[in-house]
Design an enzyme around this catalytic site. Structure first.
Site, PDB file in Angstrom:
ATOM      1  N   ASP A 189       0.836  -1.225  -0.013  1.00 21.90           N
ATOM      2  CA  ASP A 189      -0.048   0.025   0.023  1.00 21.90           C
ATOM      3  C   ASP A 189       0.815   1.288   0.134  1.00 21.90           C
ATOM      4  O   ASP A 189       0.787   2.518   0.626  1.00 21.90           O
ATOM      5  CB  ASP A 189      -0.778   0.025   1.253  1.00 21.90           C
ATOM      6  CG  ASP A 189      -2.210   1.197   1.075  1.00 21.90           C
ATOM      7  OD1 ASP A 189      -2.395   1.557  -0.088  1.00 21.90           O
ATOM      8  OD2 ASP A 189      -2.656   1.190   2.096  1.00 21.90           O
ATOM      9  N   ASP A 233       2.567   2.480   7.915  1.00 22.92           N
ATOM     10  CA  ASP A 233       1.463   1.859   7.700  1.00 22.92           C
ATOM     11  C   ASP A 233       1.665   0.463   6.964  1.00 22.92           C
ATOM     12  O   ASP A 233       1.229   0.333   5.746  1.00 22.92           O
ATOM     13  CB  ASP A 233       0.480   2.628   6.666  1.00 22.92           C
ATOM     14  CG  ASP A 233      -1.066   2.302   6.747  1.00 22.92           C
ATOM     15  OD1 ASP A 233      -1.246   1.374   7.467  1.00 22.92           O
ATOM     16  OD2 ASP A 233      -1.851   2.750   6.100  1.00 22.92           O
TER      17      ASP A 233
HETATM   18  P1  ADP Z   1      -4.335   4.368   8.538  1.00 26.57           P
HETATM   19  O1  ADP Z   1      -3.920   4.861   7.079  1.00 26.57           O
HETATM   20  O2  ADP Z   1      -4.637   2.854   8.217  1.00 26.57           O
HETATM   21  O3  ADP Z   1      -5.360   5.076   9.102  1.00 26.57           O
HETATM   22  P2  ADP Z   1      -1.620   4.938   9.150  1.00 26.57           P
HETATM   23  O4  ADP Z   1      -0.781   3.893   9.654  1.00 26.57           O
HETATM   24  O5  ADP Z   1      -1.305   5.375   7.641  1.00 26.57           O
HETATM   25  O6  ADP Z   1      -3.079   4.185   9.248  1.00 26.57           O
HETATM   26  O7  ADP Z   1      -1.645   5.958  10.072  1.00 26.57           O
HETATM   27  C1  ADP Z   1      -2.578   7.306   9.830  1.00 26.57           C
HETATM   28  C2  ADP Z   1      -1.955   8.402   9.953  1.00 26.57           C
HETATM   29  O8  ADP Z   1      -1.563   8.829  11.212  1.00 26.57           O
HETATM   30  C3  ADP Z   1      -0.868   8.687   8.836  1.00 26.57           C
HETATM   31  O9  ADP Z   1      -1.042   9.229   7.972  1.00 26.57           O
HETATM   32  C4  ADP Z   1       0.029   9.677   9.852  1.00 26.57           C
HETATM   33  O10 ADP Z   1      -0.476  10.934   9.406  1.00 26.57           O
HETATM   34  C5  ADP Z   1      -0.098   9.445  11.336  1.00 26.57           C
HETATM   35  N1  ADP Z   1       0.883   8.552  11.740  1.00 26.57           N
HETATM   36  C6  ADP Z   1       0.978   7.210  11.773  1.00 26.57           C
HETATM   37  N2  ADP Z   1       2.124   6.804  12.366  1.00 26.57           N
HETATM   38  C7  ADP Z   1       2.823   7.875  12.918  1.00 26.57           C
HETATM   39  C8  ADP Z   1       3.952   8.041  13.328  1.00 26.57           C
HETATM   40  N3  ADP Z   1       4.362   6.887  14.020  1.00 26.57           N
HETATM   41  N4  ADP Z   1       4.068   9.228  13.931  1.00 26.57           N
HETATM   42  C9  ADP Z   1       3.639  10.189  13.515  1.00 26.57           C
HETATM   43  N5  ADP Z   1       2.395  10.303  12.694  1.00 26.57           N
HETATM   44  C10 ADP Z   1       1.987   8.835  12.436  1.00 26.57           C
HETATM   45 MN    MN Z   2      -2.301   5.046   5.872  1.00 27.51          MN
END
Ligand code: ADP
Ligand code: MN
Length: 256
Positions: A193, A210
């Site tokens: 992804d 992600d």
């Molecule tokens: P999903 O897309 O399934 O909701 P993600 O893992 O992409 O989950 O996380 C969603 C959002 O949260 C990311 O786009 C980012 O903006 C924020 N995020 C995720 N992990 C982190 C991290 N370790 N530090 C800072 N921001 C994060």
């Molecule tokens: Mn994501």
């Protein structure tokens, strides 16, 4: 980091730092009692000392900003158990040896547990293979704790929201290809992804996030997922003045 951000509303929404009470109420609503219990235990152990707000609410998960007792910044990812999303997860779990022992994918709660563990184990592989990604701290039940990436409590922007010069975008394109090569050859993973939505731009570099759906490169659909990742990356960098490789050349570079 002096990152320029387009000042549109979506970006602001992604970068809220929540300190006030109304935001706490939103946080509460999505947490079921099982998750509250788990968080409570983490507070008792000092692994968590405060949860300050929501970084992101997505289709598959919510991400919260927290601090440990010794003030380390932490991102907590809490996965959803909704039927709609877990059906879609199955194809990323079936078809690889790491999850041969998993039989009860029809139970959403167990499925989410596997999903959180999968992301944790993938983040470990990235760490070991030298790919910049949040350092995993722990996974348990519906949640994953990892290193928070950002500055002063503000999450680093997604690559899609970073304003890049042409010369910077050329550097990041190369960096991205190197990341894909390392993921495949050092970590034995295909992200599955990968796009400008799942890369953060932090201190001038790309950070991969992600990875719950990322598969071992021996997964039966790994090549299809990799082709799709190559597509996304190429389409994104084409928007800049970057001389992108052909899809086939990129795919061959990564897999040869
Ligand atoms: P999903 O897309 O399934 O909701 P993600 O893992 O992409 O989950 O996380 C969603 C959002 O949260 C990311 O786009 C980012 O903006 C924020 N995020 C995720 N992990 C982190 C991290 N370790 N530090 C800072 N921001 C994060
Ligand atoms: Mn994501």
């Amino acid at each position: 980091a002096n990152v320029l951000i387009e000042s549109d509303k979506r970006v602001d929404k992604d970068r809220i730092r929540m300190k006030d009470k109304s935001d706490h109420a939103t946080t509460e609503n999505v947490l079921d009692s099982r998750i509250k219990n788990k968080l409570h235990k983490l507070f008792e152990k000092g692994i968590l000392a405060e949860i300050n707000g929501c970084i992101s609410t997505g289709k598959e998960a919510n991400v919260y900003y927290a601090k440990s007792k010794n003030k380390a910044e932490i991102a907590i990812k809490i996965y959803r158990t909704s039927i709609l999303t877990f059906k879609n997860r199955e194809k990323y779990i079936r078809g690889e040896y790491r999850f041969d022992h998993v039989h009860s994918l029809s139970n959403p709660r167990k499925m989410v547990k596997v999903w959180a563990e999968k992301e944790f184990s993938n983040l470990k592989r990235l760490e070991q293979g030298g790919v910049r990604a949040p350092r995993p701290i722990l996974s348990g039940g519906h949640l994953l704790l990892m290193e928070f990436l950002g500055s002063d409590g503000w999450a680093a922007p997604k690559l899609k929201d970073a304003v890049l010069t042409d010369s910077k975008s050329r550097i990041l394109y190369r960096e991205c290809i190197e990341i894909m090569w390392k993921m495949y050859n050092k970590c034995r993973l295909v992200h599955a992804d990968l796009s400008e939505y799942n890369m953060l731009y932090h201190n001038g570099s790309i950070i991969v996030i992600d990875v719950s759906q990322a598969v071992d490169r021996d997964h039966c659909n790994a090549m299809e997922f990799l082709r799709n990742d190559c597509n996304n990356i190429t389409a994104f960098f084409k928007k800049y003045d970057v001389g992108v490789m052909s899809l086939q050349a990129l795919f061959d570079f990564i897999t040869d």
